[in-house]
Design an enzyme around this catalytic site. Structure first.
Site, PDB file in Angstrom:
ATOM      1  N   GLU A   1    -101.987 -48.133  32.089  1.00 38.92           N
ATOM      2  CA  GLU A   1    -103.141 -47.432  32.670  1.00 38.92           C
ATOM      3  C   GLU A   1    -104.385 -48.298  32.525  1.00 38.92           C
ATOM      4  OE1 GLU A   1    -103.413 -43.566  30.840  1.00 38.92           O
ATOM      5  OE2 GLU A   1    -101.383 -43.043  31.389  1.00 38.92           O
TER       6      GLU A   1
ATOM      7  N   ARG B   1     -97.135 -39.050  27.686  1.00 37.78           N
ATOM      8  CA  ARG B   1     -97.547 -40.458  27.717  1.00 37.78           C
ATOM      9  C   ARG B   1     -96.557 -41.182  28.629  1.00 37.78           C
ATOM     10  NH1 ARG B   1    -101.778 -39.139  26.142  1.00 37.78           N
ATOM     11  NH2 ARG B   1    -102.898 -39.742  24.249  1.00 37.78           N
TER      12      ARG B   1
ATOM     13  N   HIS C   1    -104.563 -39.610  34.714  1.00 35.69           N
ATOM     14  CA  HIS C   1    -104.686 -39.202  33.297  1.00 35.69           C
ATOM     15  C   HIS C   1    -105.906 -38.283  33.085  1.00 35.69           C
ATOM     16  CE1 HIS C   1    -103.620 -40.426  28.919  1.00 35.69           C
ATOM     17  NE2 HIS C   1    -104.087 -39.178  28.977  1.00 35.69           N
TER      18      HIS C   1
HETATM   19  P1  NAP Z   1     -97.979 -31.368  19.411  1.00 41.62           P
HETATM   20  O1  NAP Z   1     -98.417 -29.970  19.180  1.00 41.62           O
HETATM   21  O2  NAP Z   1     -97.840 -32.271  18.249  1.00 41.62           O
HETATM   22  O3  NAP Z   1     -96.588 -31.312  20.220  1.00 41.62           O
HETATM   23  C1  NAP Z   1     -95.729 -32.376  20.379  1.00 41.62           C
HETATM   24  C2  NAP Z   1     -94.312 -31.829  20.358  1.00 41.62           C
HETATM   25  O4  NAP Z   1     -93.405 -32.866  20.730  1.00 41.62           O
HETATM   26  C3  NAP Z   1     -93.900 -31.322  19.005  1.00 41.62           C
HETATM   27  O5  NAP Z   1     -93.466 -29.986  19.134  1.00 41.62           O
HETATM   28  C4  NAP Z   1     -92.748 -32.234  18.595  1.00 41.62           C
HETATM   29  O6  NAP Z   1     -91.787 -31.450  17.911  1.00 41.62           O
HETATM   30  C5  NAP Z   1     -92.240 -32.723  19.946  1.00 41.62           C
HETATM   31  N1  NAP Z   1     -91.565 -34.026  19.855  1.00 41.62           N
HETATM   32  C6  NAP Z   1     -92.048 -35.168  19.334  1.00 41.62           C
HETATM   33  N2  NAP Z   1     -91.140 -36.157  19.434  1.00 41.62           N
HETATM   34  C7  NAP Z   1     -90.070 -35.622  20.058  1.00 41.62           C
HETATM   35  C8  NAP Z   1     -88.813 -36.138  20.453  1.00 41.62           C
HETATM   36  N3  NAP Z   1     -88.453 -37.409  20.225  1.00 41.62           N
HETATM   37  N4  NAP Z   1     -87.941 -35.307  21.085  1.00 41.62           N
HETATM   38  C9  NAP Z   1     -88.265 -34.021  21.311  1.00 41.62           C
HETATM   39  N5  NAP Z   1     -89.451 -33.468  20.956  1.00 41.62           N
HETATM   40  C10 NAP Z   1     -90.338 -34.264  20.333  1.00 41.62           C
HETATM   41  O7  NAP Z   1     -98.961 -32.098  20.412  1.00 41.62           O
HETATM   42  P2  NAP Z   1     -99.745 -31.489  21.677  1.00 41.62           P
HETATM   43  O8  NAP Z   1    -101.115 -31.126  21.283  1.00 41.62           O
HETATM   44  O9  NAP Z   1     -98.891 -30.472  22.331  1.00 41.62           O
HETATM   45  O10 NAP Z   1     -99.834 -32.808  22.568  1.00 41.62           O
HETATM   46  C11 NAP Z   1     -98.656 -33.482  22.983  1.00 41.62           C
HETATM   47  C12 NAP Z   1     -98.995 -34.809  23.593  1.00 41.62           C
HETATM   48  O11 NAP Z   1     -99.527 -34.623  24.895  1.00 41.62           O
HETATM   49  C13 NAP Z   1    -100.083 -35.622  22.875  1.00 41.62           C
HETATM   50  O12 NAP Z   1     -99.571 -36.333  21.770  1.00 41.62           O
HETATM   51  C14 NAP Z   1    -100.593 -36.548  23.962  1.00 41.62           C
HETATM   52  O13 NAP Z   1     -99.869 -37.754  23.961  1.00 41.62           O
HETATM   53  C15 NAP Z   1    -100.292 -35.772  25.245  1.00 41.62           C
HETATM   54  N6  NAP Z   1    -101.528 -35.307  25.896  1.00 41.62           N
HETATM   55  C16 NAP Z   1    -101.802 -35.755  27.151  1.00 41.62           C
HETATM   56  C17 NAP Z   1    -102.958 -35.330  27.802  1.00 41.62           C
HETATM   57  C18 NAP Z   1    -103.275 -35.805  29.188  1.00 41.62           C
HETATM   58  O14 NAP Z   1    -104.452 -35.959  29.506  1.00 41.62           O
HETATM   59  N7  NAP Z   1    -102.291 -35.987  30.046  1.00 41.62           N
HETATM   60  C19 NAP Z   1    -103.853 -34.462  27.152  1.00 41.62           C
HETATM   61  C20 NAP Z   1    -103.531 -34.031  25.873  1.00 41.62           C
HETATM   62  C21 NAP Z   1    -102.367 -34.462  25.244  1.00 41.62           C
HETATM   63  P3  NAP Z   1     -90.757 -32.076  16.864  1.00 41.62           P
HETATM   64  O15 NAP Z   1     -91.581 -32.886  15.915  1.00 41.62           O
HETATM   65  O16 NAP Z   1     -90.086 -30.885  16.276  1.00 41.62           O
HETATM   66  O17 NAP Z   1     -89.817 -32.895  17.659  1.00 41.62           O
END
Ligand code: NAP
Length: 322
Positions: A266, A237, A284
């Site tokens: 955005e 994000r 995005h």
């Molecule tokens: P996920 O499986 O929940 O992974 C997020 C990871 O971030 C978790 O392992 C979490 O681990 C870590 N995290 C959260 N806060 C943190 C912090 N302050 N410092 C370090 N690590 C942190 O989610 P996902 O499915 O991989 O998706 C991740 C994100 O990608 C989504 O929430 C979305 O915002 C974004 N996304 C973007 C697109 C796009 O079109 N560009 C598409 C899909 C998703 P811990 O809780 O252990 O820290």
């Protein structure tokens, strides 16, 4: 009487038709006037909502009397006021997993494009500047066997790491709030603090969810830790990164390049980023393939229908209040 569903963004046409066959469906359409006004009006007697990419909070949901679920066609849910939804006992569901590999593909596309200057060289070629063999100004950076640092080794972060490890023989570092021992072992990945990851990585990919701790996680101090040849990629994000600090870093040539899919505001209409050769900007589109957007819409539909038909949806973000 049929239950009412409000569709608050564009939705896959097949899914829209399925909904229309089962429920009374109202579609919010920006062409019909102020969107939040429409939401406030339509949500009064709505049972469910489905869509993506809108801020939904007390200011546009307060009129809801019987809203059971908001089914988001996304995995990220930072645009919903979770505290308010919990208070009102409204479920929020999302669409994890089905978009993981596609978003990881896009992250790697950005990494490769920035490392090998693909958009710049495309323009260079098309503009007829290829008069003799490419020289230093056109050279990129090697990817194979380099060090890849993943900030947020969740579903997408791990899928990016797998590409780097298995496909490019990369050395994987990662940073999370909690170590992921089993997952890290399968990728031969080493856990490190944020500064160490930034100092050691040739490529940095940000894949955290946006939360209170990850907001502005990467700012001037963090960019200062990076190596001058490093490539920075953000598919998470925009608000995870201090965008002005990134622009300053790129303008000063303190890192080699960046690849961005997400921004503080955005859609991005105007930005200093547009004048820089060392950044690849995408609108995005992490999950934006025909196949994946279909799967996301289908999953969001199932989440919605489950809630409306008295079942617990597979992916409820705020299950704890129920
Ligand atoms: P996920 O499986 O929940 O992974 C997020 C990871 O971030 C978790 O392992 C979490 O681990 C870590 N995290 C959260 N806060 C943190 C912090 N302050 N410092 C370090 N690590 C942190 O989610 P996902 O499915 O991989 O998706 C991740 C994100 O990608 C989504 O929430 C979305 O915002 C974004 N996304 C973007 C697109 C796009 O079109 N560009 C598409 C899909 C998703 P811990 O809780 O252990 O820290």
């Amino acid at each position: 009487m049929k239950k009412k569903v409000v569709v608050f963004s564009q939705l896959d046409q097949d899914i829209l038709q399925c909904l229309q066959a089962q429920y009374q469906v109202e579609v919010i359409n920006p062409k019909l006037g102020e969107v939040n006004e429409q939401i406030r009006e339509q949500v009064k007697d709505a049972d469910g909502m489905i869509g993506a990419g809108r801020l939904l909070n007390e200011s546009n949901l307060a009129t809801a009397q019987q809203l059971k679920i908001i089914s988001s066609v996304s995995v990220g849910y930072d645009n919903y006021d979770l505290a308010y939804l919990n208070q009102k006992k409204i479920w929020l569901s999302n669409t994890p997993h089905v978009l993981t590999e596609t978003t990881a593909d896009l992250a790697f596309t950005l990494l490769m494009s920035a490392a090998r200057k693909v958009p710049y060289l495309d323009q260079w070629t098309k503009q007829g500047q290829w008069k003799r063999t490419a020289a230093e100004a056109q050279f990129g950076r090697d990817v194979f066997a380099k060090t890849l640092g993943i900030i947020g080794l969740g579903n997408i972060g791990a899928a990016v790491a797998r590409r780097g490890f298995h496909g490019f023989n990369m050395n994987i570092l990662y940073h999370n709030r909690r170590e992921k021992l089993e997952l890290a072992q399968s990728l031969n990945a080493r856990y490190c603090g944020l500064d160490e990851l930034l100092q050691q990585s040739d490529f940095v990919v940000v894949a955290v969810d946006l939360n209170t701790e990850s907001k502005a996680l990467i700012g001037p101090h963090e960019f200062d830790q990076m190596q001058p040849h490093a490539v920075f990629v953000n598919i998470a994000r925009g608000s995870v990164v201090d965008e002005q600090a990134l622009i300053d870093t790129l303008k000063a040539g303190k890192i080699f390049a960046a690849g961005l899919d997400v921004y503080a505001k955005e859609p991005l209409q105007e930005s200093e980023l547009f004048s820089l050769d060392n950044v690849v900007t995408l609108p995005h589109v992490g999950s934006a393939t025909a196949e994946t957007r279909k799967k996301m819409a289908e999953l969001a539909y199932r989440n919605l229908v489950d809630a409306l038909e008295g079942r617990t949806p597979a992916y409820v973000v705020n299950a704890s209040f129920s």
